[in-house]
Design a protein around this motif. Structure first.
Motif, PDB file in Angstrom:
ATOM      1  N   HIS A 458     -34.401  -3.586 -29.541  1.00  0.00           N
ATOM      2  CA  HIS A 458     -33.433  -3.985 -28.451  1.00  0.00           C
ATOM      3  C   HIS A 458     -32.262  -4.533 -28.407  1.00  0.00           C
ATOM      4  O   HIS A 458     -32.559  -5.783 -28.809  1.00  0.00           O
ATOM      5  CB  HIS A 458     -34.778  -3.815 -27.112  1.00  0.00           C
ATOM      6  N   ARG A 459     -31.117  -4.309 -28.275  1.00  0.00           N
ATOM      7  CA  ARG A 459     -29.788  -4.903 -28.728  1.00  0.00           C
ATOM      8  C   ARG A 459     -28.807  -5.715 -26.878  1.00  0.00           C
ATOM      9  O   ARG A 459     -29.064  -4.707 -26.397  1.00  0.00           O
ATOM     10  CB  ARG A 459     -29.139  -4.211 -29.612  1.00  0.00           C
ATOM     11  N   LEU A 460     -29.552  -6.593 -27.044  1.00  0.00           N
ATOM     12  CA  LEU A 460     -27.878  -6.790 -25.847  1.00  0.00           C
ATOM     13  C   LEU A 460     -26.946  -8.341 -26.098  1.00  0.00           C
ATOM     14  O   LEU A 460     -27.334  -8.403 -27.099  1.00  0.00           O
ATOM     15  CB  LEU A 460     -29.294  -7.933 -24.740  1.00  0.00           C
ATOM     16  N   TYR A 492     -36.660  -7.178 -22.640  1.00  0.00           N
ATOM     17  CA  TYR A 492     -35.121  -6.449 -22.210  1.00  0.00           C
ATOM     18  C   TYR A 492     -34.585  -7.396 -20.997  1.00  0.00           C
ATOM     19  O   TYR A 492     -33.992  -6.019 -21.065  1.00  0.00           O
ATOM     20  CB  TYR A 492     -36.113  -5.638 -21.126  1.00  0.00           C
ATOM     21  N   SER A 505     -26.406  -8.017 -20.277  1.00  0.00           N
ATOM     22  CA  SER A 505     -25.537  -7.234 -20.478  1.00  0.00           C
ATOM     23  C   SER A 505     -25.802  -6.697 -21.688  1.00  0.00           C
ATOM     24  O   SER A 505     -26.296  -6.863 -22.260  1.00  0.00           O
ATOM     25  CB  SER A 505     -24.082  -7.575 -20.423  1.00  0.00           C
ATOM     26  N   PRO A 506     -25.881  -5.235 -21.617  1.00  0.00           N
ATOM     27  CA  PRO A 506     -25.757  -3.883 -22.722  1.00  0.00           C
ATOM     28  C   PRO A 506     -24.792  -5.295 -24.060  1.00  0.00           C
ATOM     29  O   PRO A 506     -23.807  -5.211 -23.013  1.00  0.00           O
ATOM     30  CB  PRO A 506     -25.348  -2.608 -22.514  1.00  0.00           C
ATOM     31  N   GLU A 507     -25.000  -4.355 -25.402  1.00  0.00           N
ATOM     32  CA  GLU A 507     -23.599  -4.813 -25.984  1.00  0.00           C
ATOM     33  C   GLU A 507     -23.102  -4.272 -25.685  1.00  0.00           C
ATOM     34  O   GLU A 507     -22.787  -3.082 -25.211  1.00  0.00           O
ATOM     35  CB  GLU A 507     -24.624  -5.102 -27.666  1.00  0.00           C
ATOM     36  N   ARG A 509     -20.415  -1.585 -27.405  1.00  0.00           N
ATOM     37  CA  ARG A 509     -20.514  -0.451 -27.715  1.00  0.00           C
ATOM     38  C   ARG A 509     -20.098  -0.113 -28.850  1.00  0.00           C
ATOM     39  O   ARG A 509     -21.083   0.337 -29.884  1.00  0.00           O
ATOM     40  CB  ARG A 509     -20.029   0.906 -26.416  1.00  0.00           C
ATOM     41  N   GLU A 512     -22.857  -2.047 -30.869  1.00  0.00           N
ATOM     42  CA  GLU A 512     -23.959  -0.047 -30.818  1.00  0.00           C
ATOM     43  C   GLU A 512     -23.551  -0.100 -31.791  1.00  0.00           C
ATOM     44  O   GLU A 512     -24.199   0.655 -32.305  1.00  0.00           O
ATOM     45  CB  GLU A 512     -23.938  -0.454 -29.814  1.00  0.00           C
TER      46      GLU A 512
END
Length: 528
Positions: A458-460, A492, A505-507, A509, A512
């Protein structure tokens, strides 16, 4: 917002259930909106309702999962920073007011326990300050003089504590301290104010704050609480971006609860003079055939203390070496301590804001008594406009006598931004075991990677949403901790502790997609 639970669980959480309440699903109006359902928020609501005001309380988590749950609930007017320092920072009259206010806080809690019949194991007990290994007796003599100067004339030096269960040596004895089960007390106040008509909404995340003529608090789901006053009692003020945060620092403190024989010693409190320091108290559960010795301390700046597991080990090692106790560990947990620059909390009107927005923060290890003090100050500021202790605890103060501590802490804060040019944890993700996390570098980006128990990554973005620090992985609690201002997030990325308001925040794109291609090429498990 999902309930963001941590790995460790306190002794109190194991046996205290709160009323099952629903999250907020509509907009509404009230007199006072309180954000934060810990001791400070609940007691402020209680006092406001006794004065005839309507109150709504918002809590981002389930009831019983905030910092009150992680307290060891020493109720003390013997302050952690010591009266030598309190007098240096606030003068003789300020030290007297500090002593008087914390004494009144303990008295208030005792009164409420009796008046409202709250079953929470409240006991008056003596407290003892003893010397750390190698520390000088003159420290106790100087502190006793400052304590007497503050008006605490009953405190005195003893060659040996009456309740001593280890070789503590000479101690400074503080009569009429107290201890409590903090969650049973919080639940009692919660049930009381609900019966009086309070509205409490857990799992409700306050996100926007507006004071002045059109005062409101808006939640992350878009519901609005229109009100006349806002009170933020969230350990650190989530309505303030920086004005208060640069005057305080976030620390983690650790606790282990050890089995000891029933009735080994009468209940008492102990603190030592080491840095970092240690503190002790007993707890009796009538359903068990043993007592529990609660051993705490080993504090460090959030995200800057190395491995948290090592802190629990050091507490057990200290108990074995100093106390000669090797009891079975029945619970272990940690909590968030917010240290102000001059030893006393910031309670009152939010600096630089409208006059009807209030905060309580900077408890300095005295969350229960500072919470009670906050309830007295804030309820009076709202209803009559003043309180005798308001100037001492004023959040707008900048105490030049505490400037050396201010500079030291802010240097530590600034240094943490160097993580942006570091190599991260420099780990091969394939070596990351399930249930663990690390921070890696990809180009100019820092990525927080957690590997779930199912092997999935799970990457952030590792950038803290508050002020851009790089988070660190806390292996003992399964959290991402920011070493800059102490914001914390679950594995998470859901926010646990402010001042951050938003989740991680999500990494990017592009980063990813690059990892997905790398996983496919190497036959790795997937990215989630």
């Amino acid at each position: 917002m999902a309930h963001a639970q941590q790995h460790t669980q306190s002794l109190w959480q194991e046996h205290t259930a709160f009323p099952a309440l629903k999250s907020l699903d509509t907009s509404l109006k009230t007199d006072v909106c309180i954000v934060g359902a810990g001791i400070a928020g609940l007691l402020t609501a209680y006092r406001l309702m006794r004065k005839g005001l309507d109150v709504v309380i918002l809590e981002k988590d389930l009831l019983g999962f905030n910092e009150t749950a992680h307290s060891t609930a020493h109720l003390s007017n013997a302050l952690d920073d010591g009266y030598v320092n309190i007098r240096k920072w606030h003068g003789r009259e300020g030290a007297r007011l500090a002593y008087n206010s914390h004494t009144a806080a303990i008295d208030l809690i005792e009164h409420l326990v009796k008046e409202e019949d709250i079953q929470c194991d409240f006991q008056r007990v003596p407290g003892y300050l003893f010397l750390g290994e190698g520390d000088d007796r003159r420290f106790l003599e100087m502190e006793m003089a400052a304590v007497h100067d503050a008006g605490f004339f009953d405190a005195h030096l003893v060659e040996e504590a009456e309740e001593q269960f280890f070789d503590a040596g000479a101690c400074l004895k503080f009569p009429r301290q107290a201890q409590i089960d903090p969650l049973k007390f919080a639940r009692g106040i919660c049930e009381n104010i609900l019966a009086r008509g309070a509205q409490i909404y857990p799992l409700t995340h306050a996100e926007k704050f507006q004071g002045g003529e059109d005062t409101y608090v808006e939640t992350s789901s878009g519901h609005r609480i229109s009100c006349k006053h806002i009170v933020v009692t969230t350990n650190v003020p989530i309505n303030d971006w920086m004005k208060v945060h640069f005057k305080e620092a976030a620390y983690r403190t650790y606790v282990v609860a050890l089995k000891v024989p029933r009735g080994m010693k009468a209940p008492c409190l102990f603190w030592d003079t080491e840095m970092p320091y240690h503190f002790l108290r007993f707890h009796t559960n009538s359903k068990e055939d043993y007592d529990v010795l609660i051993v705490g301390g080993e504090d460090h700046r959030v995200g800057q203390g190395g491995t948290s597991d090592n802190r629990f080990f050091r507490l057990r090692d200290w108990a074995e070496r100093r106390l000669q106790i090797e009891g079975e560990v029945v619970a272990s947990w940690s909590g968030q301590i917010i240290e102000p620059m001059d030893g006393l909390a910031y309670i009152g009107r939010n600096p630089g804001d409208f006059d009807n927005v209030y905060i309580s923060t900077g408890d300095s290890g005295h969350g229960i008594t500072h919470g009670a003090i906050a309830s007295m100050i804030l309820s009076d500021l709202i209803t009559v406009g003043s309180h005798p202790w308001a100037a001492l605890y004023n959040p707008s103060r900048f105490n030049w006598k505490g400037v050396s501590r201010f500079i030291k802490e802010n240097i530590q804060t600034g240094i943490q931004y160097r993580d942006w040019i570091s190599k991260g944890d420099n780990k091969d993700l394939e070596e990351l075991i399930p249930g663990q996390g690390c921070v890696i570098s990809e180009g100019l980006s820092k990525i927080a990677v957690y590997r779930g128990e199912d092997g999935m990554f799970h990457r952030l973005s590792a950038k803290c949403p508050h002020m851009g620090g790089v988070v660190h992985w806390n292996e003992a609690e399964g959290t991402w901790d920011c070493p800059v201002h102490g914001s914390r997030f679950n594995k998470y990325g859901e926010v646990l502790n402010g001042p951050a308001l938003n989740n991680m925040s999500p990494e990017d794109r592009s980063s990813e997609e690059a990892t997905e291609r790398k996983n496919k090429k190497e036959g790795s498990v997937g990215v989630k």
